[in-house]
Scaffold this active site. Sequence first.
Site, PDB file in Angstrom:
ATOM      1  N   ARG A 163     -13.199  -7.876   2.797  1.00  0.00           N
ATOM      2  CA  ARG A 163     -11.824  -7.566   2.418  1.00  0.00           C
ATOM      3  C   ARG A 163     -10.913  -8.756   2.750  1.00  0.00           C
ATOM      4  O   ARG A 163     -10.012  -9.085   2.002  1.00  0.00           O
ATOM      5  CB  ARG A 163     -11.319  -6.320   3.177  1.00  0.00           C
ATOM      6  N   GLN A 202     -10.008  -3.725  -3.006  1.00  0.00           N
ATOM      7  CA  GLN A 202     -11.288  -3.196  -2.504  1.00  0.00           C
ATOM      8  C   GLN A 202     -12.420  -3.592  -3.450  1.00  0.00           C
ATOM      9  O   GLN A 202     -13.495  -4.006  -3.005  1.00  0.00           O
ATOM     10  CB  GLN A 202     -11.207  -1.664  -2.390  1.00  0.00           C
ATOM     11  N   HIS A 256      -7.412   0.847  -6.351  1.00  0.00           N
ATOM     12  CA  HIS A 256      -7.629   0.067  -5.125  1.00  0.00           C
ATOM     13  C   HIS A 256      -8.332  -1.235  -5.510  1.00  0.00           C
ATOM     14  O   HIS A 256      -9.477  -1.473  -5.151  1.00  0.00           O
ATOM     15  CB  HIS A 256      -8.471   0.890  -4.154  1.00  0.00           C
ATOM     16  N   ARG A 281       0.859  -1.190   0.000  1.00  0.00           N
ATOM     17  CA  ARG A 281       0.000   0.000   0.000  1.00  0.00           C
ATOM     18  C   ARG A 281       0.889   1.233   0.000  1.00  0.00           C
ATOM     19  O   ARG A 281       1.780   1.355   0.842  1.00  0.00           O
ATOM     20  CB  ARG A 281      -0.916   0.042   1.217  1.00  0.00           C
ATOM     21  N   CYS A 316     -16.104   2.069   1.117  1.00  0.00           N
ATOM     22  CA  CYS A 316     -14.889   1.283   1.371  1.00  0.00           C
ATOM     23  C   CYS A 316     -14.438   1.403   2.819  1.00  0.00           C
ATOM     24  O   CYS A 316     -13.756   0.520   3.331  1.00  0.00           O
ATOM     25  CB  CYS A 316     -13.786   1.717   0.420  1.00  0.00           C
ATOM     26  N   ASP A 372     -17.080   7.504  -0.942  1.00  0.00           N
ATOM     27  CA  ASP A 372     -15.758   7.389  -0.316  1.00  0.00           C
ATOM     28  C   ASP A 372     -15.465   8.754   0.299  1.00  0.00           C
ATOM     29  O   ASP A 372     -16.178   9.740   0.035  1.00  0.00           O
ATOM     30  CB  ASP A 372     -14.727   7.025  -1.410  1.00  0.00           C
TER      31      ASP A 372
HETATM   32  N1   CP Z   1     -11.034   0.276   2.729  1.00  0.00           N
HETATM   33  C1   CP Z   1      -9.745   0.306   3.107  1.00  0.00           C
HETATM   34  O1   CP Z   1      -8.820   0.150   2.299  1.00  0.00           O
HETATM   35  O2   CP Z   1      -9.571   0.516   4.437  1.00  0.00           O
HETATM   36  P1   CP Z   1      -8.191   0.761   5.190  1.00  0.00           P
HETATM   37  O3   CP Z   1      -7.668   2.112   4.732  1.00  0.00           O
HETATM   38  O4   CP Z   1      -8.532   0.744   6.634  1.00  0.00           O
HETATM   39  O5   CP Z   1      -7.245  -0.336   4.798  1.00  0.00           O
HETATM   40  N1  NVA Z   2      -9.772   7.072  -1.397  1.00  0.00           N
HETATM   41  C1  NVA Z   2      -9.374   6.725  -0.063  1.00  0.00           C
HETATM   42  C2  NVA Z   2      -9.592   5.268   0.161  1.00  0.00           C
HETATM   43  C3  NVA Z   2      -9.246   4.773   1.527  1.00  0.00           C
HETATM   44  C4  NVA Z   2      -9.481   3.305   1.706  1.00  0.00           C
HETATM   45  C5  NVA Z   2      -7.918   7.097   0.167  1.00  0.00           C
HETATM   46  O1  NVA Z   2      -7.105   6.867  -0.727  1.00  0.00           O
HETATM   47  O2  NVA Z   2      -7.606   7.634   1.218  1.00  0.00           O
END
Ligand code: CP
Ligand code: NVA
Length: 334
Positions: A316, A141, A138, A111, A277, A234
């Site tokens: 997830r 997700q 993502h 990530r 998400c 989101d």
């Molecule tokens: N939805 C998601 O990716 O959550 P986190 O940022 O908690 O991993």
């Molecule tokens: N769009 C958000 C998603 C978090 C899971 C971000 O990138 O912060």
Amino acid sequence: MFELDHALLGRSLLNIRSLSDAELAYMVELAIALKARRKAGIRGDLLRRMNIALIFEKSSTRTRNSAAVAVRDEGGNAEFLTGHDTHFGVKESVADSARVLGRLFDGILFRGFKQGTVETLAARSGVPVWNGLTDESHPTQFLADMMTMREAFGDVRGKTMAYVGDGRNNVANSLMMGCAKAGINFVNVTPRELFPSEALVGEARAIAARNGCSVRVETDPKAGVKGANVLYTDVWVSMGEEDKKAERLALLRPYQVNAALCEATGNLGGALIFLHCLPAFHDANTEVSRETGALEVTDEVFEAPFSRVFDEAENRMHTIKALYVSALCREPGF
Ligand code: CP
Ligand code: NVA
């Protein structure tokens, strides 16, 4: 027995394009079978002695813990690495770290910021690499989102998802591509300033055409959500874009998911679910939402019976487990 498709051994997930339409559908069915296995109390050996590196440059609750629990459930181990306590990308190039980690680990979940980083990891490590979120996409997700729709509706094909909010962020990009691949009509409801890239819309439309579904971009919230079976939102400010906060709030306040917007779908009362998400700002109880008033969804919708956000969060873990098992497990099935 659920038969494993060994054509997926060694496969990475860098974005939704990494999977064919059929492989995407297979991955969700595998996750459903793995969920049933866990609900039956089986913690097996499908990933026995496997070691997965979890490299996180950005914060996470769901992805990090899902990625760790998924491998431990099936007899393997996870090692959590951050940019702060390793040389990754700072004192050592991503390509060099990739070649080291690939000799130690059976797979890597990443990530972070740049899509290029996850691509270099996959190109240089020699092991499967899974994208747990970048600035651009993502994909893990989307697997959980599709699984949650599959559980809610049975067949996802022909359903309509309206994503309301920042139309060019990582989640929106992966939803648009994923829905096109899964035969789900997709409407991106967003102000003109936050339209997704034309190239990505063009690519998603070409995929949608072969799957008998559509991809639209709309600016008007009520018109955009009409006929939707899934309302999705989101956060308005993604990780790494904190300097855009004031601008985003001004643009996105009219796009809050609230009771009136749910009503405008025309599908309240059975044919509508709400997805997010997470993490979500849905009340004024967090310090950030109190300060900014950045509430992309009301409490009323977030807590409604048709909100499936916690099933989605649980999924997830099952979908990340499906990625691991499909890429690493040589058993015929389970
Ligand atoms: N939805 C998601 O990716 O959550 P986190 O940022 O908690 O991993
Ligand atoms: N769009 C958000 C998603 C978090 C899971 C971000 O990138 O912060």
